[in-house]
Design a protein around this motif. Structure first.
Motif, PDB file in Angstrom:
ATOM      1  N   UNK A 122      64.839  66.598  43.030  1.00 52.07           N
ATOM      2  CA  UNK A 122      65.524  65.626  42.109  1.00 52.07           C
ATOM      3  C   UNK A 122      65.626  64.367  43.021  1.00 52.07           C
ATOM      4  N   UNK A 123      66.271  64.465  43.929  1.00 54.31           N
ATOM      5  CA  UNK A 123      66.867  63.286  44.977  1.00 54.31           C
ATOM      6  C   UNK A 123      65.558  62.428  45.309  1.00 54.31           C
ATOM      7  N   UNK A 124      64.362  63.159  45.419  1.00 51.18           N
ATOM      8  CA  UNK A 124      63.394  62.162  45.953  1.00 51.18           C
ATOM      9  C   UNK A 124      62.934  61.552  44.933  1.00 51.18           C
ATOM     10  N   UNK A 125      62.596  62.327  43.727  1.00 49.14           N
ATOM     11  CA  UNK A 125      62.111  61.495  42.607  1.00 49.14           C
ATOM     12  C   UNK A 125      62.928  60.329  42.043  1.00 49.14           C
ATOM     13  N   UNK A 126      64.324  60.534  42.200  1.00 51.92           N
ATOM     14  CA  UNK A 126      65.302  59.495  41.699  1.00 51.92           C
ATOM     15  C   UNK A 126      65.227  58.152  42.639  1.00 51.92           C
ATOM     16  N   UNK A 127      64.965  58.550  43.842  1.00 46.72           N
ATOM     17  CA  UNK A 127      64.983  57.441  45.011  1.00 46.72           C
ATOM     18  C   UNK A 127      63.598  57.076  44.975  1.00 46.72           C
ATOM     19  N   UNK A 128      62.569  57.654  44.509  1.00 50.88           N
ATOM     20  CA  UNK A 128      61.126  56.979  44.344  1.00 50.88           C
ATOM     21  C   UNK A 128      61.060  56.058  43.081  1.00 50.88           C
ATOM     22  N   UNK A 129      62.041  56.605  41.927  1.00 47.44           N
ATOM     23  CA  UNK A 129      61.894  55.698  40.748  1.00 47.44           C
ATOM     24  C   UNK A 129      62.579  54.831  40.979  1.00 47.44           C
ATOM     25  N   UNK A 130      63.655  54.521  41.665  1.00 50.98           N
ATOM     26  CA  UNK A 130      64.389  53.324  42.063  1.00 50.98           C
ATOM     27  C   UNK A 130      63.510  52.343  42.830  1.00 50.98           C
ATOM     28  N   UNK A 131      62.723  52.685  43.700  1.00 55.63           N
ATOM     29  CA  UNK A 131      61.935  52.007  44.562  1.00 55.63           C
ATOM     30  C   UNK A 131      60.935  51.490  43.525  1.00 55.63           C
ATOM     31  N   UNK A 132      60.206  52.169  42.722  1.00 55.43           N
ATOM     32  CA  UNK A 132      59.336  51.604  41.766  1.00 55.43           C
ATOM     33  C   UNK A 132      59.881  50.466  40.816  1.00 55.43           C
ATOM     34  N   UNK A 133      61.073  50.952  40.334  1.00 54.67           N
ATOM     35  CA  UNK A 133      61.713  49.714  39.549  1.00 54.67           C
ATOM     36  C   UNK A 133      61.759  48.448  40.276  1.00 54.67           C
ATOM     37  N   UNK A 134      62.408  48.738  41.721  1.00 53.38           N
ATOM     38  CA  UNK A 134      62.532  47.294  42.378  1.00 53.38           C
ATOM     39  C   UNK A 134      61.143  46.810  42.555  1.00 53.38           C
ATOM     40  N   UNK A 135      60.150  47.442  42.584  1.00 51.48           N
ATOM     41  CA  UNK A 135      58.598  46.712  42.959  1.00 51.48           C
ATOM     42  C   UNK A 135      58.251  46.344  41.451  1.00 51.48           C
ATOM     43  N   UNK A 136      58.905  46.587  40.352  1.00 48.48           N
ATOM     44  CA  UNK A 136      58.475  46.175  39.203  1.00 48.48           C
ATOM     45  C   UNK A 136      57.522  47.185  38.250  1.00 48.48           C
ATOM     46  N   UNK A 137      57.569  48.374  38.821  1.00 45.57           N
ATOM     47  CA  UNK A 137      56.758  49.400  37.947  1.00 45.57           C
ATOM     48  C   UNK A 137      57.461  50.490  37.587  1.00 45.57           C
ATOM     49  N   UNK A 138      58.565  50.425  37.084  1.00 45.90           N
ATOM     50  CA  UNK A 138      59.667  51.471  36.811  1.00 45.90           C
ATOM     51  C   UNK A 138      59.231  51.827  35.326  1.00 45.90           C
ATOM     52  N   UNK A 139      58.713  51.171  34.505  1.00 44.92           N
ATOM     53  CA  UNK A 139      58.130  51.471  33.216  1.00 44.92           C
ATOM     54  C   UNK A 139      56.832  51.933  33.360  1.00 44.92           C
ATOM     55  N   UNK A 140      56.220  52.006  34.356  1.00 44.37           N
ATOM     56  CA  UNK A 140      54.601  52.445  34.545  1.00 44.37           C
ATOM     57  C   UNK A 140      54.652  54.035  34.811  1.00 44.37           C
ATOM     58  N   UNK A 141      55.781  54.504  35.647  1.00 44.66           N
ATOM     59  CA  UNK A 141      55.578  55.607  36.228  1.00 44.66           C
ATOM     60  C   UNK A 141      56.434  56.697  35.434  1.00 44.66           C
ATOM     61  N   UNK A 142      55.965  58.128  35.435  1.00 42.31           N
ATOM     62  CA  UNK A 142      56.761  58.930  34.740  1.00 42.31           C
ATOM     63  C   UNK A 142      57.042  60.092  35.686  1.00 42.31           C
ATOM     64  N   UNK A 143      58.250  60.567  36.083  1.00 42.16           N
ATOM     65  CA  UNK A 143      58.307  61.599  37.320  1.00 42.16           C
ATOM     66  C   UNK A 143      58.684  62.898  36.324  1.00 42.16           C
TER      67      UNK A 143
END
Length: 213
Positions: free
Chosen positions: A86-107
């Motif tokens: 979970x901690x990795x997925x949360x960090x990955x999602x945070x990074x994709x949000x920062x990159x502008x792709x937070x709404x594109x990805x589903x973990x």
């Protein structure tokens, strides 16, 4: 200057977004095993060339490869990323949000094999796959990818050279033998057209033949 340095300097310079992800992984004492910059660039290129709209990633870590995959998706594209922790997925999602792709990805967090079975039950299908997780299950992930593939889908897998250990016949470490067997499996599978690319730590690139169901 060796060939790897030459290629990196011309075709695989990390931008600030990816550099920050790599540093964030280090700062959190997460394994520093993100894809090489040249592999990330190749993944983006392959997603774009293939015209993929749906991508499945097995192994998110800090989101480095996820960003590379998401960057090449069309506006209506979607990335599903499977991550054990979970901690990795949360960090990955945070990074994709920062990159502008937070709404594109589903973990989806937990055992990847369980999620792959669930995706089949949901009748989900994908145009592109990236496998970069536990080596013991590479063969299982490949089989699931073929089951979940749209016709002509592309399947990729990282670390298939394993730092040169796979072609060192004296190396019989467990992870090496798993990868060696996986490479042989891909090469011999009649459902696939495949090639190994020496970029980074080695990348399998395979296409699911249109003739399979």
């Amino acid at each position: 200057m060796n060939a790897t340095t030459y290629i990196k300097e011309r075709f695989a310079k990390e931008d600030d977004v990816l550099t920050a992800v790599r540093q964030g992984i280090k700062d959190r004492d997460m394994p520093s095993i993100s894809v090489a910059p040249e592999t990330g660039n190749l993944l983006s290129l392959l997603v774009g060339i293939s015209g993929a709209k749906t991508v499945l990633e097995v192994g998110a870590l800090g989101g480095y490869s996820g960003i590379c995959l998401a960057r090449a998706l069309p506006a209506d594209g979607r990335l599903v990323s499977l991550e054990l922790k979970q901690e990795y997925a949360d960090f990955a999602h945070e990074n994709l949000k920062q990159a502008g792709y937070g709404d594109v990805v589903e973990y989806r967090v937990g055992e990847a094999l369980d999620h792959l079975a669930a995706l089949e039950q949901e009748e989900r299908r994908f145009d592109f796959f990236f496998i970069d997780a536990d080596k013991a299950n590479y063969a299982n992930y490949l089989e699931w990818a073929i089951k979940l593939a749209n016709k002509g889908a592309v399947i990729t897998a990282d670390n298939v050279l394993w730092g040169g250990r796979v072609h060192d016949e004296t190396n019989q470490e467990e992870s090496t033998t798993y990868l060696r067997a996986f490479n042989d499996l891909v090469a011999a599978d009649p459902r696939l057209e495949a090639m190994m690319v020496t970029t980074g730590d080695g990348l399998i690139v395979a296409r699911v033949k249109d003739s399979i169901s």
